[in-house]
Design a protein around this motif. Structure first.
Motif, PDB file in Angstrom:
ATOM      1  N   VAL A   1     -17.952  -1.321 -12.569  1.00 37.10           N
ATOM      2  CA  VAL A   1     -16.575  -1.650 -12.213  1.00 37.10           C
ATOM      3  C   VAL A   1     -15.595  -0.709 -12.906  1.00 37.10           C
ATOM      4  N   GLU A   2     -15.751  -0.505 -14.207  1.00 35.26           N
ATOM      5  CA  GLU A   2     -14.809   0.322 -14.967  1.00 35.26           C
ATOM      6  C   GLU A   2     -14.818   1.782 -14.528  1.00 35.26           C
ATOM      7  N   GLU A   3     -15.919   2.249 -13.988  1.00 36.31           N
ATOM      8  CA  GLU A   3     -16.023   3.646 -13.562  1.00 36.31           C
ATOM      9  C   GLU A   3     -15.086   3.966 -12.397  1.00 36.31           C
ATOM     10  N   SER A   4     -14.612   2.952 -11.713  1.00 37.89           N
ATOM     11  CA  SER A   4     -13.706   3.158 -10.578  1.00 37.89           C
ATOM     12  C   SER A   4     -12.246   3.253 -11.000  1.00 37.89           C
ATOM     13  N   PHE A   5     -11.943   2.974 -12.244  1.00 38.67           N
ATOM     14  CA  PHE A   5     -10.562   3.019 -12.729  1.00 38.67           C
ATOM     15  C   PHE A   5     -10.228   4.449 -13.133  1.00 38.67           C
ATOM     16  N   THR A   6     -10.010   5.291 -12.117  1.00 39.48           N
ATOM     17  CA  THR A   6      -9.719   6.708 -12.337  1.00 39.48           C
ATOM     18  C   THR A   6      -8.435   7.082 -11.629  1.00 39.48           C
ATOM     19  N   GLU A   7      -7.901   8.228 -11.975  1.00 37.78           N
ATOM     20  CA  GLU A   7      -6.636   8.694 -11.399  1.00 37.78           C
ATOM     21  C   GLU A   7      -6.771   9.177  -9.960  1.00 37.78           C
ATOM     22  N   ASP A   8      -7.986   9.280  -9.440  1.00 38.36           N
ATOM     23  CA  ASP A   8      -8.150   9.685  -8.037  1.00 38.36           C
ATOM     24  C   ASP A   8      -8.509   8.492  -7.154  1.00 38.36           C
ATOM     25  N   ALA A   9      -8.299   7.285  -7.686  1.00 38.58           N
ATOM     26  CA  ALA A   9      -8.669   6.089  -6.930  1.00 38.58           C
ATOM     27  C   ALA A   9      -7.619   4.994  -7.105  1.00 38.58           C
ATOM     28  N   ILE A  10      -7.570   4.127  -6.115  1.00 36.08           N
ATOM     29  CA  ILE A  10      -6.833   2.874  -6.183  1.00 36.08           C
ATOM     30  C   ILE A  10      -7.884   1.793  -5.995  1.00 36.08           C
ATOM     31  N   CYS A  11      -7.896   0.792  -6.879  1.00 38.74           N
ATOM     32  CA  CYS A  11      -8.935  -0.238  -6.828  1.00 38.74           C
ATOM     33  C   CYS A  11      -8.361  -1.596  -6.451  1.00 38.74           C
ATOM     34  N   LEU A  12      -8.999  -2.227  -5.483  1.00 45.48           N
ATOM     35  CA  LEU A  12      -8.700  -3.606  -5.090  1.00 45.48           C
ATOM     36  C   LEU A  12      -9.910  -4.435  -5.484  1.00 45.48           C
ATOM     37  N   ILE A  13      -9.685  -5.503  -6.237  1.00 47.97           N
ATOM     38  CA  ILE A  13     -10.812  -6.310  -6.714  1.00 47.97           C
ATOM     39  C   ILE A  13     -10.597  -7.756  -6.304  1.00 47.97           C
ATOM     40  N   GLU A  14     -11.452  -8.230  -5.387  1.00 45.41           N
ATOM     41  CA  GLU A  14     -11.449  -9.645  -5.022  1.00 45.41           C
ATOM     42  C   GLU A  14     -12.352 -10.387  -6.003  1.00 45.41           C
ATOM     43  N   TRP A  15     -11.967 -11.604  -6.358  1.00 41.10           N
ATOM     44  CA  TRP A  15     -12.689 -12.443  -7.313  1.00 41.10           C
ATOM     45  C   TRP A  15     -12.830 -11.715  -8.655  1.00 41.10           C
ATOM     46  N   PRO A  16     -11.716 -11.259  -9.233  1.00 43.58           N
ATOM     47  CA  PRO A  16     -11.791 -10.461 -10.461  1.00 43.58           C
ATOM     48  C   PRO A  16     -12.054 -11.270 -11.732  1.00 43.58           C
ATOM     49  N   GLU A  17     -11.969 -12.576 -11.652  1.00 38.42           N
ATOM     50  CA  GLU A  17     -12.040 -13.414 -12.851  1.00 38.42           C
ATOM     51  C   GLU A  17     -13.293 -13.162 -13.684  1.00 38.42           C
TER      52      GLU A  17
ATOM     53  N   GLY B   1       0.816  -1.222   0.000  1.00 32.13           N
ATOM     54  CA  GLY B   1       0.000   0.000   0.000  1.00 32.13           C
ATOM     55  C   GLY B   1       0.839   1.258   0.000  1.00 32.13           C
ATOM     56  N   GLU B   2       1.959   1.224   0.685  1.00 26.02           N
ATOM     57  CA  GLU B   2       2.855   2.381   0.747  1.00 26.02           C
ATOM     58  C   GLU B   2       3.532   2.653  -0.588  1.00 26.02           C
ATOM     59  N   ARG B   3       3.470   1.718  -1.518  1.00 31.42           N
ATOM     60  CA  ARG B   3       4.119   1.866  -2.829  1.00 31.42           C
ATOM     61  C   ARG B   3       3.134   2.080  -3.972  1.00 31.42           C
ATOM     62  N   LEU B   4       1.855   2.136  -3.654  1.00 32.82           N
ATOM     63  CA  LEU B   4       0.857   2.292  -4.711  1.00 32.82           C
ATOM     64  C   LEU B   4       0.793   3.733  -5.204  1.00 32.82           C
ATOM     65  N   LEU B   5       0.269   3.870  -6.411  1.00 30.10           N
ATOM     66  CA  LEU B   5       0.127   5.173  -7.050  1.00 30.10           C
ATOM     67  C   LEU B   5      -1.329   5.391  -7.442  1.00 30.10           C
ATOM     68  N   PRO B   6      -1.757   6.645  -7.521  1.00 26.47           N
ATOM     69  CA  PRO B   6      -3.127   6.911  -7.969  1.00 26.47           C
ATOM     70  C   PRO B   6      -3.381   6.243  -9.324  1.00 26.47           C
ATOM     71  N   GLY B   7      -4.536   5.622  -9.449  1.00 28.05           N
ATOM     72  CA  GLY B   7      -4.909   4.939 -10.682  1.00 28.05           C
ATOM     73  C   GLY B   7      -4.568   3.461 -10.703  1.00 28.05           C
ATOM     74  N   ASP B   8      -3.833   2.977  -9.695  1.00 25.64           N
ATOM     75  CA  ASP B   8      -3.469   1.556  -9.660  1.00 25.64           C
ATOM     76  C   ASP B   8      -4.698   0.665  -9.485  1.00 25.64           C
ATOM     77  N   VAL B   9      -4.651  -0.482 -10.140  1.00 21.39           N
ATOM     78  CA  VAL B   9      -5.698  -1.503 -10.026  1.00 21.39           C
ATOM     79  C   VAL B   9      -5.017  -2.803  -9.638  1.00 21.39           C
ATOM     80  N   LEU B  10      -5.532  -3.442  -8.577  1.00 20.43           N
ATOM     81  CA  LEU B  10      -4.981  -4.703  -8.096  1.00 20.43           C
ATOM     82  C   LEU B  10      -6.070  -5.756  -8.095  1.00 20.43           C
ATOM     83  N   ALA B  11      -5.793  -6.890  -8.696  1.00 23.01           N
ATOM     84  CA  ALA B  11      -6.725  -8.015  -8.744  1.00 23.01           C
ATOM     85  C   ALA B  11      -6.260  -9.052  -7.727  1.00 23.01           C
ATOM     86  N   LEU B  12      -7.088  -9.322  -6.721  1.00 23.35           N
ATOM     87  CA  LEU B  12      -6.752 -10.260  -5.650  1.00 23.35           C
ATOM     88  C   LEU B  12      -7.414 -11.599  -5.939  1.00 23.35           C
ATOM     89  N   ILE B  13      -6.588 -12.619  -6.154  1.00 26.28           N
ATOM     90  CA  ILE B  13      -7.062 -13.929  -6.601  1.00 26.28           C
ATOM     91  C   ILE B  13      -6.712 -14.971  -5.544  1.00 26.28           C
TER      92      ILE B  13
END
Length: 166
Positions: free
Chosen positions: A98-114, A21-33
């Motif tokens: 879902v796609e509306e959250s992929f913005t430069e003012d957000a970081i997105c964590l997505i569980e069960w992204p498949e 989390g300390e290394r993330l940048l605005p706009g990052d998207v992470l898929a948690l599988i």
């Protein structure tokens, strides 16, 4: 890029998340599988801590999306935590925005992204957690984009210096 680390406990999984989390940048998207009970929410809680989220973070299993306020690079940021476990069809990901959250003012964590694979950006970090119960977890970081490589290597190096498990 693939990097693998080991987590022996839930607390270590949270700590890996905090360091990430300390290394993330605005706009990052992470898929948690990972399977049920693998530690996706523990990792997400750590990421939230690393981004300065206050208050409890819970998995949005029934509400699908929770939003939190955090800090990234000294600026307020939205941390959008999604849990798509209950979706039945890929089109539902579009319906819930879902796609509306992929913005430069957000970081997105997505569980069960498949189920939403077709809607996810290519420049994302996939984090696969293997293991369950009392077993150690293998956490595998994967990205097809090179810009994640340095951040993940920095994450692993800093955890080694702090005595973290790899």
């Amino acid at each position: 890029m693939d990097c693998k680390v080991t987590s022996e406990t839930v607390e270590q999984t949270r700590n890996w998340g905090k360091c990430l989390g300390e290394r993330l940048l605005p706009g990052d998207v992470l898929a948690l599988i990972g399977d049920l009970g693998a530690g996706k929410t523990a990792l997400a809680q750590g990421i939230g801590e690393g981004l300065g989220v206050t208050g409890p973070m819970t998995s949005p299993t029934f509400t699908l999306i929770h939003e939190y306020e955090g800090q990234c690079q000294g600026k307020k940021i939205r941390l959008v935590h999604m849990d798509l476990y209950r979706l039945q069809h890929p089109q539902e990901a579009e319906v819930i925005g879902v796609e509306e959250s992929f913005t430069e003012d957000a970081i997105c964590l997505i569980e069960w992204p498949e189920i939403a694979e077709d809607y996810l950006p290519e420049n994302r970090l996939d984090i696969k957690i293997l293991g369950s119960g009392e077993q150690p977890r293998e956490i595998i970081f994967h990205s097809a984009e090179n810009d994640w490589e340095q951040r993940i290597m920095d994450l692993i190096y800093s955890r080694e210096k702090l005595g973290g498990s790899q």
